[in-house]
Design a protein around this motif. Structure first.
Motif, mmCIF file in Angstrom:
data_model
loop_
_atom_site.group_PDB
_atom_site.id
_atom_site.type_symbol
_atom_site.label_atom_id
_atom_site.label_comp_id
_atom_site.label_asym_id
_atom_site.label_seq_id
_atom_site.Cartn_x
_atom_site.Cartn_y
_atom_site.Cartn_z
ATOM 1 N N TRP A 270 -1.152 4.071 3.822
ATOM 2 C CA TRP A 270 -0.342 4.735 4.843
ATOM 3 C C TRP A 270 1.079 5.018 4.367
ATOM 4 C CZ3 TRP A 270 -3.867 6.681 7.454
ATOM 5 C CH2 TRP A 270 -4.994 5.962 7.851
ATOM 6 N N SER A 271 1.270 5.068 3.056
ATOM 7 C CA SER A 271 2.572 5.415 2.471
ATOM 8 C C SER A 271 2.437 6.674 1.626
ATOM 9 C CB SER A 271 3.090 4.280 1.574
ATOM 10 O OG SER A 271 3.292 3.099 2.300
ATOM 11 N N GLU A 275 7.543 6.989 -0.476
ATOM 12 C CA GLU A 275 7.708 5.710 0.215
ATOM 13 C C GLU A 275 7.269 4.553 -0.678
ATOM 14 O OE1 GLU A 275 7.236 6.679 4.940
ATOM 15 O OE2 GLU A 275 5.410 6.761 3.725
ATOM 16 N N SER A 388 -5.069 4.678 16.929
ATOM 17 C CA SER A 388 -4.137 4.181 15.915
ATOM 18 C C SER A 388 -4.378 4.862 14.566
ATOM 19 C CB SER A 388 -4.289 2.664 15.773
ATOM 20 O OG SER A 388 -5.612 2.321 15.381
ATOM 21 N N SER A 391 -2.901 8.352 14.736
ATOM 22 C CA SER A 391 -1.436 8.278 14.691
ATOM 23 C C SER A 391 -0.941 8.009 13.273
ATOM 24 C CB SER A 391 -0.925 7.182 15.637
ATOM 25 O OG SER A 391 -1.244 7.483 16.978
ATOM 26 N N ALA A 392 -1.664 7.142 12.553
ATOM 27 C CA ALA A 392 -1.267 6.811 11.186
ATOM 28 C C ALA A 392 -1.387 8.031 10.272
ATOM 29 C CB ALA A 392 -2.117 5.668 10.654
ATOM 30 N N ARG A 395 1.427 10.525 11.140
ATOM 31 C CA ARG A 395 2.728 10.058 10.634
ATOM 32 C C ARG A 395 2.826 10.256 9.125
ATOM 33 N NH1 ARG A 395 5.838 7.349 7.690
ATOM 34 N NH2 ARG A 395 4.002 6.846 6.425
ATOM 35 N N GLY A 398 3.213 13.940 8.382
ATOM 36 C CA GLY A 398 4.519 14.381 8.851
ATOM 37 C C GLY A 398 5.610 13.980 7.866
ATOM 38 N N GLN A 399 5.533 12.750 7.359
ATOM 39 C CA GLN A 399 6.480 12.287 6.358
ATOM 40 C C GLN A 399 6.358 13.090 5.072
ATOM 41 O OE1 GLN A 399 8.930 10.149 6.542
ATOM 42 N NE2 GLN A 399 9.442 10.183 4.353
#
Length: 426
Positions: A270-271, A275, A388, A391-392, A395, A398-399
């Motif tokens: 999730w990075s 990140e 969840s 959403s992950a 995100r 989006g990042q």
């Protein structure tokens, strides 16, 4: 195919450190993976087919193994995994073979100090993600050593990986497998079974060390690896360490582990790559700058070959280094081509178009529906059926789009309009 003639597999470094003789499931898995990899390289796809009908192949493979009954039970699940990775139809057959005629069949003596029992097993490719992930693990787990498993297919790759590992000291125990095709035999460069070969090396090492966990250092964008353009179908966007690949490999490894649960961890799923870099300890900058992320540099087999700077892996590396604010990571590295001055290339254009499509979907009134409509492949990621999980994913991407703006600003490109200016003018 003949062991030692058509394809060469050397597992001595693992056997020197961990076991005089590999457990039968581990040795069989590694030899099957090598045979699969060799078959993949020897059977050419029809890349000249404008409609991509020749991308898929039908491959029949007979493999000698120590435990044919076990592998016959796993035949369908293994064929399913290989089909997911390659888009090919695999017809697998297993028959009994004595250990003496196999490359991993001879017992070895211990030549190196034993690996500490608390060490954990991780894949190491020599790329930026693997260097950063290894550094994070060593920093956050100060009492644990790491068995770094790597697969070496040429001398250039071996030198690059060893250079990076040289920065990490005695807590990292190097366990390479050497796999080589006979000179001039390769007919196919797509190498979609490469991920299976690497994962098999990791699982085989873990089973030999009596571990039930394998760590894989890859950022989420690289792991999911959504297609750059709509014309990419199936494994044309590689699935080497895709979360679904890891789940399928976990099931296979659990069966080989006597039914005891085997886990393949992807701690940075999730990075984004930027990140991941920001989490990495800056005391290991030498390892990061020595890492090689290029799709072509290792394959060139030329000592000291520079990263091309223009393949998708180089572009993602340069984007992430810039977005992370850690430009010093590439300060001592030279690329053959500079993005800001080179003529337009397919890889950069495709990356920009993908970022535009992601950004457009995420800015809609129903981001998840728009994202799935644009990239239905995201549904292959395990867990996205939950709120969840969705959403992950949103995100993460989006990042990723936010980070792209650092590079597009430098290139003078408005990502929100990329690819549409000409259409609007027409």
């Amino acid at each position: 195919m003949r062991w030692g003639k058509d394809v060469h597999l050397d597992g001595h470094p693992l056997m020197d450190r961990l076991a005089r003789l590999l457990p039968a499931p581990a040795a069989d898995l590694m030899e099957i993976a090598t045979a699969v990899y060799a078959a993949d390289r020897l059977a050419a796809r029809d890349h000249g087919d404008a409609y991509q009908l020749g991308w898929s192949r039908r491959l029949r493979l007979h493999v000698p193994v120590r435990q044919p009954d076990r592998w016959e039970r796993l035949r369908e699940s293994l064929a399913e995994l290989l089909s997911w990775l390659t888009d090919d139809e695999w017809d697998l057959h297993f028959h009994s073979s004595g250990q003496a005629c196999s490359p991993l069949g001879n017992a070895q003596g211990y030549l190196f100090p034993a690996v500490p029992p608390q060490a954990h097993v991780a894949l190491f490719s020599g790329g930026l993600d693997s260097a950063a992930g290894l550094a994070i693990d060593l920093a956050t787990r100060p009492t644990v050593d790491v068995i770094a498993v790597r697969v070496v297919t040429n001398g250039r790759m071996a030198h690059g990986q060893e250079t990076v590992l040289g920065y990490f000291g005695e807590r990292v125990h190097d366990c390479p497998f050497q796999v080589h095709l006979a000179s001039g035999r390769s007919r196919e460069s797509s190498q979609r079974t490469r991920g299976f070969l690497f994962l098999s090396a990791g699982v085989a090492t873990a089973l030999t060390a009596r571990k039930s966990v394998l760590r894989v250092y890859e950022n989420g964008i690289g792991a999911v690896n959504l297609p750059l353009v709509e014309s990419q179908r199936g494994s044309q966007a590689p699935h080497a360490v895709h979360p679904r690949t890891l789940v399928m490999m976990e099931k296979l490894a659990t069966s080989l582990n006597g039914g005891s649960c085997f886990r393949i961890e992807l701690p940075h799923l999730w990075s984004t790559k930027a990140e991941l870099l920001r989490q990495a300890p800056q005391t290991m900058v030498g390892a990061y700058t020595s890492s090689m992320s290029c799709d072509h540099a290792f394959a060139s087999r030329i000592q000291g070959a520079l990263q091309c700077g223009t393949c998708t892996s180089c572009i993602l590396r340069r984007q992430s280094v810039l977005a992370s604010g850690l430009s010093q990571l590439d300060a001592r590295r030279t690329y053959r081509r500079d993005l800001s001055s080179m003529p337009r290339r397919y890889t950069l254009d495709a990356s920009l178009w993908q970022a535009h499509r992601i950004s457009r979907a995420l800015s809609s009134t129903d981001p998840w529906s728009a994202f799935v409509q644009e990239f239905p492949q995201v549904l292959d990621v395990p867990g996205v059926e939950s709120e969840s999980g969705r959403s992950a994913i949103l995100r993460l991407y989006g990042q990723y789009c936010a980070e792209w703006r650092s590079l597009t600003a430098r290139l003078g490109v408005d990502m929100s309009k990329w690819g549409l200016e000409g259409a609007a003018a027409a």
